[in-house]
Design an enzyme around this catalytic site. Structure first.
Site, short mmCIF file in Angstrom:
data_model
loop_
_atom_site.label_atom_id
_atom_site.label_comp_id
_atom_site.label_asym_id
_atom_site.label_seq_id
_atom_site.Cartn_x
_atom_site.Cartn_y
_atom_site.Cartn_z
N LYS A 1 -1.24 1.29 9.92
CA LYS A 1 -2.43 1.83 10.26
C LYS A 1 -2.89 1.17 11.49
O LYS A 1 -4.02 1.71 12.37
CB LYS A 1 -3.38 2.21 9.32
CG LYS A 1 -4.02 0.99 8.43
CD LYS A 1 -4.63 1.35 7.19
CE LYS A 1 -4.21 0.39 6.08
NZ LYS A 1 -4.01 0.98 4.76
N LYS B 1 6.78 -2.60 10.88
CA LYS B 1 6.58 -1.54 10.02
C LYS B 1 5.55 -0.53 10.71
O LYS B 1 4.80 -0.80 11.64
CB LYS B 1 6.07 -2.14 8.70
CG LYS B 1 4.55 -2.67 8.74
CD LYS B 1 4.08 -3.02 7.39
CE LYS B 1 2.93 -3.57 7.56
NZ LYS B 1 2.27 -4.14 6.04
N LYS C 1 -2.80 -10.99 9.53
CA LYS C 1 -4.17 -10.23 9.60
C LYS C 1 -5.26 -11.25 10.25
O LYS C 1 -6.02 -10.60 11.36
CB LYS C 1 -4.68 -9.70 8.39
CG LYS C 1 -4.09 -8.34 7.97
CD LYS C 1 -5.07 -7.72 6.86
CE LYS C 1 -3.87 -6.53 6.30
NZ LYS C 1 -4.88 -5.91 5.03
P1 TYM Z 1 -1.56 -0.54 1.55
O1 TYM Z 1 -2.84 0.35 1.41
O2 TYM Z 1 -1.45 -1.41 2.85
O3 TYM Z 1 -0.26 0.32 1.53
C1 TYM Z 1 -0.20 1.30 0.55
C2 TYM Z 1 1.31 1.24 0.15
O4 TYM Z 1 2.18 1.81 1.07
C3 TYM Z 1 3.08 0.87 1.20
N1 TYM Z 1 3.41 0.72 2.71
C4 TYM Z 1 4.73 0.96 3.31
N2 TYM Z 1 5.77 1.18 2.58
C5 TYM Z 1 7.20 1.48 3.64
N3 TYM Z 1 6.85 1.36 4.66
C6 TYM Z 1 5.82 0.89 5.46
N4 TYM Z 1 5.79 1.18 6.59
C7 TYM Z 1 4.63 0.99 4.59
N5 TYM Z 1 3.24 0.85 5.00
C8 TYM Z 1 2.46 0.72 3.67
C9 TYM Z 1 2.76 -0.52 0.82
O5 TYM Z 1 3.62 -1.38 0.49
C10 TYM Z 1 1.88 -0.11 -0.38
O6 TYM Z 1 2.81 0.17 -1.51
N6 TYM Z 1 -2.50 -4.57 -0.93
C11 TYM Z 1 -2.05 -3.35 -1.05
C12 TYM Z 1 -3.01 -2.32 -1.92
C13 TYM Z 1 -3.30 -3.20 -3.15
C14 TYM Z 1 -2.16 -2.97 -4.54
C15 TYM Z 1 -3.00 -3.69 -5.46
C16 TYM Z 1 -1.07 -2.27 -4.66
C17 TYM Z 1 -4.31 -3.41 -3.68
N7 TYM Z 1 -4.21 -3.93 -5.28
C18 TYM Z 1 -2.28 -3.77 -6.77
C19 TYM Z 1 -0.42 -2.50 -5.96
C20 TYM Z 1 -0.84 -3.42 -6.88
C21 TYM Z 1 -2.20 -2.80 0.09
O7 TYM Z 1 -2.95 -3.08 1.09
O8 TYM Z 1 -1.49 -1.56 0.50
#
Ligand code: TYM
Length: 332
Positions: free
Chosen positions: A198, A195, A112
């Site tokens: 967004k 992957k 990022k």
């Molecule tokens: P975020 O908002 O980027 O994504 C949310 C969830 O979606 C999963 N994900 C995917 N899984 C499979 N293929 C993909 N292309 C794909 N894109 C996204 C992510 O792995 C995630 O599970 N840091 C985290 C948010 C967070 C969090 C936490 C998660 C903050 N605190 C504590 C678990 C526990 C995030 O940015 O997810």
């Protein structure tokens, strides 16, 4: 019941198919067997610039999508991170036991920061994984269901939990990542080596849960495959097709082999058409229910407020123990 926690950033107008397959689908199943906490990571979202009005709107939309996808706010605790002050407070304490080099090794930050330009990336983006560790540890979660891209952050969480416990005495449950192999990574439809994300370069590579189904059908029909034309699963040689087969199998609740068997001998077009139908069949009811829920924002806010109270109770208790262990003077 074992404790579980997971969250997503409310940083786009809609969740995408990667979020659904990598996270929401398993959340829905796991809420049956776990004492589950699901939240909207709005503190995380502001580590990159957000428009305030849109952030507020997107937080409601994300909550609505959780519910529409099957998260039951009576059974699970569905809340907004910023409603529970302990998240920011525990993050501070954890910052002080994290090494600078340790934080600098987080690959998501590196990705990022490069995108943003190293110097304009915020310190918040750098300490983001430490805030995430706090999210998990506050609830003493055992299982953390996430996609593969979050594995490193859960590993850091484990390290910080063990370090804190050995320095200050048993305080935190050491969590483990809960990552389903098949659904761990959904790839971009136009660029199947990355992957689905967004922040993708082209919107054509992403299926948004809230998009018009016609748009999603077009995107699937135009998904990048290969010139060889033979339907078989080969992640290395045929990553585009492998991704389509994976999505198909998961959404249709069957094995990749059985999908291959059905479409072997046929062209990619036939497979894509069938897949488009399945994707629309999955996404359309979620979209319809989300729009319904969005019609009554007051009710959504009421649900989130009630759930925040439940979350706050658990989180404040952990934070109080942490403050005591590190030696802060009690207020009274
Ligand atoms: P975020 O908002 O980027 O994504 C949310 C969830 O979606 C999963 N994900 C995917 N899984 C499979 N293929 C993909 N292309 C794909 N894109 C996204 C992510 O792995 C995630 O599970 N840091 C985290 C948010 C967070 C969090 C936490 C998660 C903050 N605190 C504590 C678990 C526990 C995030 O940015 O997810």
């Amino acid at each position: 019941k074992p404790r579980l926690l997971s969250g997503m950033q409310p940083s786009a107008d809609s969740l995408h198919l990667g979020n659904y397959i990598g996270a929401l689908l398993s959340w829905k199943a796991l809420q049956e067997t776990h004492d589950a906490f699901f939240f909207l990571a709005d503190l995380h979202a502001i580590t990159v610039p957000q428009d305030p009005a849109r952030l507020r709107e997107n937080s409601r939309r994300t909550a609505a999508q959780y519910i529409a996808a099957g998260i039951d706010p009576e059974r699970s605790t569905l809340f907004v991170q910023s409603h529970v002050p302990a998240h920011a407070e525990l993050a501070w304490v954890l910052n002080t036991i994290t090494g600078f080099g340790e934080a600098a090794r987080m690959t998501q930050f590196k990705d990022k920061a490069v995108k943003q330009g190293q110097d304009s990336a915020s310190v918040g983006l750098f300490t983001y994984p430490i805030l995430q560790a706090g999210d998990i540890l506050l609830y003493q979660a055992v299982d953390v269901p996430v996609g593969e891209d979050q594995r490193q952050h859960v590993e850091l969480t484990r390290d910080l939990a063990s370090r804190f416990n050995s320095r200050f005495g048993e305080t935190f449950t050491v969590p483990k990542p809960y990552i389903l192999k098949e659904s761990a990574k959904v790839y971009d439809l136009q660029n199947p080596s990355s992957k689905m994300s967004k922040s993708a370069e082209s919107a054509a590579g992403l299926i948004w849960l809230l998009d018009d189904p016609k748009v999603s059908v077009k995107k699937i029909m135009r998904a990048v495959t290969d010139a060889d034309g033979e339907v078989r699963y080969d992640q290395a040689e045929k990553p585009g097709l492998a991704n389509l087969l994976t999505i198909f199998a998961i959404l249709d609740h069957r094995s990749i082999d059985s999908v291959v068997e059905e479409f072997a001998g046929g062209g990619y077009g036939t497979l894509k058409k069938a897949l488009a139908e399945i994707v629309v069949g999955t996404v359309e009811p979620i979209r319809a229910r989300t729009l319904e829920l969005m019609d009554d924002p007051a009710e959504l806010d009421r649900i989130l407020a009630a759930n925040a109270d439940r979350a706050d109770e658990v989180a404040s208790a952990t934070l109080a123990t942490v403050y005591d262990r590190v030696g802060f003077l009690p207020r009274r």
